[in-house]
Design an enzyme around this catalytic site. Sequence first.
Site, PDB file in Angstrom:
ATOM      1  N   HIS A  87       0.815  -1.289   0.043  1.00  0.00           N
ATOM      2  CA  HIS A  87      -0.124  -0.078  -0.072  1.00  0.00           C
ATOM      3  C   HIS A  87       0.962   1.262   0.013  1.00  0.00           C
ATOM      4  CE1 HIS A  87      -4.012  -1.949   0.772  1.00  0.00           C
ATOM      5  NE2 HIS A  87      -3.098  -2.996   1.369  1.00  0.00           N
ATOM      6  N   ASN A 160     -10.159  -2.547   2.830  1.00  0.00           N
ATOM      7  CA  ASN A 160      -9.930  -2.708   1.580  1.00  0.00           C
ATOM      8  C   ASN A 160     -11.332  -2.464   0.646  1.00  0.00           C
ATOM      9  OD1 ASN A 160      -7.211  -3.165   1.475  1.00  0.00           O
ATOM     10  ND2 ASN A 160      -7.477  -5.430   1.264  1.00  0.00           N
TER      11      ASN A 160
HETATM   12  C1  HEM Z   1      -8.059  -8.340   5.017  1.00  0.00           C
HETATM   13  C2  HEM Z   1      -6.838  -8.243   4.810  1.00  0.00           C
HETATM   14  C3  HEM Z   1      -6.136  -6.846   4.740  1.00  0.00           C
HETATM   15  C4  HEM Z   1      -6.561  -5.787   4.470  1.00  0.00           C
HETATM   16  C5  HEM Z   1      -7.919  -5.512   4.167  1.00  0.00           C
HETATM   17  C6  HEM Z   1      -5.370  -4.922   4.623  1.00  0.00           C
HETATM   18  C7  HEM Z   1      -5.387  -3.690   4.373  1.00  0.00           C
HETATM   19  C8  HEM Z   1      -4.278  -2.602   4.492  1.00  0.00           C
HETATM   20  C9  HEM Z   1      -4.320  -1.228   4.177  1.00  0.00           C
HETATM   21  C10 HEM Z   1      -5.532  -0.247   3.848  1.00  0.00           C
HETATM   22  C11 HEM Z   1      -3.009  -0.810   4.424  1.00  0.00           C
HETATM   23  C12 HEM Z   1      -2.641   0.579   4.071  1.00  0.00           C
HETATM   24  C13 HEM Z   1      -2.896   1.621   5.379  1.00  0.00           C
HETATM   25  C14 HEM Z   1      -2.481   2.819   5.016  1.00  0.00           C
HETATM   26  O1  HEM Z   1      -3.071   3.558   4.218  1.00  0.00           O
HETATM   27  O2  HEM Z   1      -1.475   3.199   5.496  1.00  0.00           O
HETATM   28  C15 HEM Z   1      -2.185  -1.960   4.727  1.00  0.00           C
HETATM   29  C16 HEM Z   1      -0.932  -1.764   4.931  1.00  0.00           C
HETATM   30  C17 HEM Z   1      -0.088  -2.730   5.392  1.00  0.00           C
HETATM   31  N1  HEM Z   1      -0.601  -3.982   5.745  1.00  0.00           N
HETATM   32 FE1  HEM Z   1      -2.445  -4.918   5.339  1.00  0.00          FE
HETATM   33  N2  HEM Z   1      -4.267  -5.652   4.787  1.00  0.00           N
HETATM   34  C18 HEM Z   1      -4.358  -6.914   5.097  1.00  0.00           C
HETATM   35  C19 HEM Z   1      -3.665  -8.052   5.396  1.00  0.00           C
HETATM   36  C20 HEM Z   1      -2.562  -7.915   5.780  1.00  0.00           C
HETATM   37  C21 HEM Z   1      -1.767  -8.838   6.489  1.00  0.00           C
HETATM   38  C22 HEM Z   1      -2.285 -10.224   6.654  1.00  0.00           C
HETATM   39  C23 HEM Z   1      -0.802  -8.408   6.753  1.00  0.00           C
HETATM   40  C24 HEM Z   1       0.533  -8.930   7.597  1.00  0.00           C
HETATM   41  C25 HEM Z   1       0.479 -10.017   8.343  1.00  0.00           C
HETATM   42  C26 HEM Z   1      -0.695  -7.044   6.284  1.00  0.00           C
HETATM   43  C27 HEM Z   1       0.434  -6.066   6.599  1.00  0.00           C
HETATM   44  C28 HEM Z   1       0.565  -4.791   6.499  1.00  0.00           C
HETATM   45  C29 HEM Z   1       1.578  -3.839   6.314  1.00  0.00           C
HETATM   46  C30 HEM Z   1       3.108  -4.186   6.927  1.00  0.00           C
HETATM   47  C31 HEM Z   1       1.045  -2.578   5.766  1.00  0.00           C
HETATM   48  C32 HEM Z   1       2.010  -1.350   5.840  1.00  0.00           C
HETATM   49  C33 HEM Z   1       1.565  -0.677   6.756  1.00  0.00           C
HETATM   50  C34 HEM Z   1       2.394   0.875   6.893  1.00  0.00           C
HETATM   51  O3  HEM Z   1       3.578   0.787   6.612  1.00  0.00           O
HETATM   52  O4  HEM Z   1       1.724   1.844   7.231  1.00  0.00           O
HETATM   53  N3  HEM Z   1      -1.670  -6.711   5.831  1.00  0.00           N
HETATM   54  N4  HEM Z   1      -3.123  -3.178   4.958  1.00  0.00           N
END
Ligand code: HEM
Length: 703
Positions: A87, A160
């Site tokens: 993202h 999402n």
């Molecule tokens: C339903 C599943 C998931 C959704 C809806 C989702 C949604 C998101 C969203 C919207 C962001 C962006 C946040 C922003 O705008 O700063 C994000 C970032 C991220 N997500 Fe997920 N994600 C999902 C699954 C996962 C899983 C399973 C992991 C790890 C086990 C993960 C790890 C991360 C990481 C590391 C970031 C970066 C955060 C940052 O650096 O600010 N996500 N995710």
Amino acid sequence: MAKRSRQSTDRSATIHDQKLVRGNGGELHQIAGGDTEVLTTAQGGPVADDQNTLKVGQRGPTLIEDFHFREKIFHFDHERIPERVVHARGYGAHGFFETYESLAAYTRADIFQRAGERTPVFVRFSTVAGSKGSFDLARDVRGFAVKFYTKEGNWDLVGNNIPVFFIQDAIKFPDVIHSVKPEPDRAFPQAQSAHDNFWDFISLTPESMHMVMWVMSDRAIPRSFRFMQGFGVHTFRLVNAKNESTFVKFIWKPKLGMQSVVWNEAVKINGADPDFHRRDLWNAISSGDFPEWELNLQLFDQDFADSFDFDVLDPTKLIPEEVLPPVPVGRLVLDRMPDNFFAETEQVAFMTQNVPPGIDFSNDPLLQGRNFSYLDTQLKRLGSPNFTHIPINAPKCPFHHFQQDGHMAMRNPVGRVNYQPNSWGDGPRESPVKGFPTFANPEEGQKVRLRPESFADHYSQARQFFISQTATEQRHIVMALTFELSKCENPVIRERMIAHLLNIDETLGSAVADKLGITKLPKPADAAVPPRDDLLPSPALSIIENGPESFAGRKVGVLVSPGADAALLKRLQSAIEKEGAVMEVVAPKVGGVEAADGSWIEAKHMIDGGPSVLFDAVGLILSEEGAERLAGEAAARDFVADAFAHCKFIGFSDGALPLLERAGVDPKVDEGFIGLDSPKSVAKFIESCRRLRLWSREMAVQL
Ligand code: HEM
């Protein structure tokens, strides 16, 4: 030896509207005077010259003594922070959430206690796979992350625009993301899933099939962040003051309705305006057209969960709205752009673990893993455990704790006490009454690394999604799969995917196989449990079935030529604005054109800079002579031909006929062409535009 000066001795320089001072080498200086602030170093020292380093003589070496230069370059060298690991490309805005009615029966969360309560929010939309500088209209999932600054601390609903996910267990997250990102040896493709690694992983991960249907659908190429739904994905819990728990799924619905673009259009938008989505949000909010979403809840109890066809802890499954109707409980309005992109949108740190009392987690194994990942990744990205001191991340309610020190600590405890319990004063102290009460769900079992059997159905909801789409949308899915798989160099991966698609829907599998030139259909993939074919279509899953029936928030591009009918343009503009839409004028020169009545028509774009892919509908207000001239220009012909191919409504003046003809389109071919010569016909154009696209044309165009 220094060359002789040929400069005049006059030190002032006028450049059009600017008065400057010319320096010794001809360079220009803007000098503070009157009320203008004096430029300083970061230490506050006033700066005399920001154009030249300190040297020995005019042409000599630079001196290390130049603290202003060293500080300026040092700071520049350290401007970048790591981009988000996923993202990375995103865009945010401020706003508020307003609760409709008290939800005290379900939750003790303060944000949901009082009708009309407004809570400040920050929202960040994003793509997943591309890096920070990638383009907006990649085929991808969109992040929809909302930070609510509640009176009981921050609540982050990190969702999402798709209600399910690729994987069922967080341990697979690094694998799915590695597979979709650029391949590690060649570092391409950027922001695209159309490559071997992604489809190799997917074709060996049948649990991803439902999500793949969504990502290959038009949901993955939204027209605007403003026209997307959002989903919390997982099952969460609401917990009331009596400690009773209700399961909940969170759904955001855009007030302006859903809308996507078509793939051929997306590809062209990425070239014409890589910032298409951010510009759209910026323009809408800056012009006072504040986008709005309703928060809907699907509420259910354990009995419903036990009787539902699938496991409510499985994040690859949704609960159809027809089975469990969502209830609107509040609205989200975005009404202010950040003052500074880096400070706010880049530094905002969302974490699924941020929940206030009254909102709790379920055992969804993806959610449980996310609760670790987000905190961990913020430390890497923002560089200090004090990232909560950054204003965008700090709570807006009072907060008190004994965390201290660390890099860039902005707030440290004042006085002697930095531990607890202590006998020095009144607090802060824990509160069993107000504090976060984890829902005491009884849990027992052996420690096992085991996927629940109830997660084993990989195809039934994928099929349900496919059969819930209109014929147009199904065709788009077929085309998207064909395009993506055609980019796989290894034919075995293509065939493996066909084996899965045949389990989802036979017509889908054979159509994609046919388009890929696979003459012998593979055997359907072995399924862990037989796919069901008794799930009814869910009309709520189609974008086209749920159109807005309004053109509000959309944009018309009107191509004009010298000699255009200014009165007609004005009529059109006022009808468009009355509808809540926007008109932008495109002309051969950005300076504008002289109308037939001698008035001047200002333009926003020249034709190459304002192709029709940037608009939802187009107008052609041309004099016959102007149209004839434009007929000789490829950009003008493309303007018309693309609008036609992308099924847009086209309003045209009589004079436009020579251009239509040379663009190879016949305005009599369908009802998508509307002659604009009477006030009534302008109204008819607007009425047609409310349908957004004339999908029946698509079969004729075969894009
Ligand atoms: C339903 C599943 C998931 C959704 C809806 C989702 C949604 C998101 C969203 C919207 C962001 C962006 C946040 C922003 O705008 O700063 C994000 C970032 C991220 N997500 Fe997920 N994600 C999902 C699954 C996962 C899983 C399973 C992991 C790890 C086990 C993960 C790890 C991360 C990481 C590391 C970031 C970066 C955060 C940052 O650096 O600010 N996500 N995710």
